[in-house]
Scaffold this motif. Sequence first.
Motif, short mmCIF file in Angstrom:
data_model
loop_
_atom_site.label_atom_id
_atom_site.label_comp_id
_atom_site.label_asym_id
_atom_site.label_seq_id
_atom_site.Cartn_x
_atom_site.Cartn_y
_atom_site.Cartn_z
N SER A 3 30.46 4.90 39.72
CA SER A 3 29.76 4.05 38.77
C SER A 3 29.60 4.82 37.47
O SER A 3 29.61 6.05 37.44
N THR A 4 29.43 4.09 36.38
CA THR A 4 29.21 4.72 35.09
C THR A 4 27.78 4.51 34.66
O THR A 4 27.12 3.55 35.07
N LYS A 5 27.31 5.41 33.81
CA LYS A 5 25.94 5.33 33.34
C LYS A 5 25.90 5.89 31.93
O LYS A 5 26.48 6.94 31.66
N LYS A 6 25.20 5.19 31.03
CA LYS A 6 25.07 5.68 29.65
C LYS A 6 23.71 6.36 29.51
O LYS A 6 22.70 5.84 29.96
N GLU A 7 23.75 7.54 28.89
CA GLU A 7 22.52 8.27 28.62
C GLU A 7 22.49 8.65 27.15
O GLU A 7 23.51 9.00 26.56
N GLU A 8 21.29 8.59 26.59
CA GLU A 8 21.14 9.04 25.21
C GLU A 8 21.03 10.55 25.19
O GLU A 8 20.38 11.15 26.03
#
Length: 70
Positions: free
Chosen positions: A64-69
Amino acid sequence: MRKFALLAVCALGATGCYGETIEPGHRGLLFDPRGQGLSHEILRPGYHHTGRLARIDDFDVTYSTKKEEI
């Protein structure tokens, strides 16, 4: 009836009905210590026959992919 069930289990064990199921999203490698060792063929999901001492090493290939700042 119980005697028949025990006889059926013994008969299936004697015929070599060994196998494992690989679930969707997983892949497997067959390891047979009495045969060629680790097989290089990648096993897809489904039922695969194995020997009495063989086993399938199961690997989860989902991600799975996940966006983080930052």
